[in-house]
Motif scaffolding. Sequence first.
Motif, PDB file in Angstrom:
ATOM      1  N   UNK A  97       0.836  -1.210   0.000  1.00 23.35           N
ATOM      2  CA  UNK A  97       0.000   0.000   0.000  1.00 23.35           C
ATOM      3  C   UNK A  97       0.873   1.263   0.000  1.00 23.35           C
ATOM      4  N   UNK A  98       2.003   1.202  -0.658  1.00 25.61           N
ATOM      5  CA  UNK A  98       2.924   2.348  -0.702  1.00 25.61           C
ATOM      6  C   UNK A  98       2.288   3.503  -1.471  1.00 25.61           C
ATOM      7  N   UNK A  99       2.310   4.696  -0.881  1.00 28.33           N
ATOM      8  CA  UNK A  99       1.702   5.853  -1.552  1.00 28.33           C
ATOM      9  C   UNK A  99       2.455   7.151  -1.279  1.00 28.33           C
ATOM     10  N   UNK A 100       3.640   7.075  -0.696  1.00 33.05           N
ATOM     11  CA  UNK A 100       4.484   8.253  -0.495  1.00 33.05           C
ATOM     12  C   UNK A 100       5.843   7.991  -1.122  1.00 33.05           C
ATOM     13  N   UNK A 101       6.608   9.035  -1.431  1.00 33.95           N
ATOM     14  CA  UNK A 101       7.944   8.811  -2.003  1.00 33.95           C
ATOM     15  C   UNK A 101       8.820   7.911  -1.141  1.00 33.95           C
ATOM     16  N   UNK A 102       8.785   8.106   0.174  1.00 35.02           N
ATOM     17  CA  UNK A 102       9.608   7.284   1.051  1.00 35.02           C
ATOM     18  C   UNK A 102       9.189   5.820   0.985  1.00 35.02           C
ATOM     19  N   UNK A 103       7.888   5.567   0.955  1.00 35.06           N
ATOM     20  CA  UNK A 103       7.399   4.196   0.897  1.00 35.06           C
ATOM     21  C   UNK A 103       7.745   3.535  -0.432  1.00 35.06           C
ATOM     22  N   UNK A 104       7.609   4.259  -1.533  1.00 39.68           N
ATOM     23  CA  UNK A 104       7.955   3.697  -2.844  1.00 39.68           C
ATOM     24  C   UNK A 104       9.454   3.434  -2.927  1.00 39.68           C
ATOM     25  N   UNK A 105      10.267   4.331  -2.383  1.00 41.73           N
ATOM     26  CA  UNK A 105      11.711   4.107  -2.364  1.00 41.73           C
ATOM     27  C   UNK A 105      12.055   2.854  -1.561  1.00 41.73           C
ATOM     28  N   UNK A 106      11.363   2.654  -0.447  1.00 43.88           N
ATOM     29  CA  UNK A 106      11.610   1.462   0.367  1.00 43.88           C
ATOM     30  C   UNK A 106      11.224   0.194  -0.389  1.00 43.88           C
ATOM     31  N   UNK A 107      10.127   0.244  -1.134  1.00 39.42           N
ATOM     32  CA  UNK A 107       9.696  -0.904  -1.930  1.00 39.42           C
ATOM     33  C   UNK A 107      10.752  -1.248  -2.983  1.00 39.42           C
TER      34      UNK A 107
END
Length: 383
Positions: A97-107
Amino acid sequence: MPTVRHCALERPGRLVGTGIIRNWFAQHRPRTAAVPFEAAALRMARVCEDERDGLVAVLRDFANSGTAYIVPWTSLPLMAAMTDHDLALHEAVSETKASTPAQVRAVISKLALSGVLGPEAKAREGERTRADQSRLVDVELLLILHLLDSTGADLATLMAGPARWHDTGAKSAVAAAATGVGVKRQDIYARIGEFSRLLIPVGLIATQGSIQPGWLRVLHDEIDGFGQSMATASRSGSPDVDVHLAAIAEAARRTAEVSGVVLAMLDYAVLDIGGTIRRWNTELPVLRQAIERLSLMLDEWPSPMKLARDALRGPSDEMPTQLRMVRSMLPRMPDIEPSGRDHALDGSAGSPSVSDLLGARLSRIWSMLRASRAAEPRRQGAR
């Protein structure tokens, strides 16, 4: 040591009272992030958190059509042929459920390290991860030294050698800093560690450039420079082109203005490290929200910047249409009240800015630390 004067930037929470930050925090901004798919048709794809439909995909200029589409994230593979890289990334974003730049980078980091994105991506990400870990150690050490320096510790003695960090003098310095700040010694280490991790995407400013550059500060500088270049290009002599370039330049200028104020807010939290650590439970949510919102704002700019530059290099007869499309993609910004871009501590002309004063202090500490590290092999050889 220069004295920090009380001002509107006295603590991060006080900045919310200024016009720029108040409007910026009040502006509704959806949680959204660019997703770097390989398929050309998805080069502008963004994932967005929608209250009603969950994750959705926003496709700007889909397949070079100049049209934007919003589709459920689960339906994205039906819109365009995806590579194995794209399918793995799409599934991982959906699962987390990534929806922020930090979350997408972590993915992306997790996928790369797993080898799913290929051996080259795995090697690059492994190297980047090790570099990030090294930077985190440096940031944490710099913040501790900055705190000790601000409470009157003799840094020259403490940095005479790494062994000094384990002697009673260093422990006494940290204990004295804890007493001066008004927290337990154990809390000093815990809060400095959390502050260091929080600052990684922002970085630490220096007199010349950055000691530890963060992607948000780098992107802020890129947007600022882009706005200036578009302002220069807007004097091309073609009215159809110039009107779009001027609007793009103004949007970039306003974005850089707001992000500059937010970075000054974050820099002040570092400058006033004693107060930040003392009020950590109050400051942490404000700092975390500011960094996340800053990332949401700046993450929208790389694609429009690339498209604008491509348009200026393309056929002149297509330039007005291409720039009009770029202009339609620009993020909405709050109204900005007049303010000095140097963010001076007391607002007077010639007064040192927050970033200037912080940069000078951290540069001095960084130079001392590097000199101590360079001298250690010589000390070892002399034994």
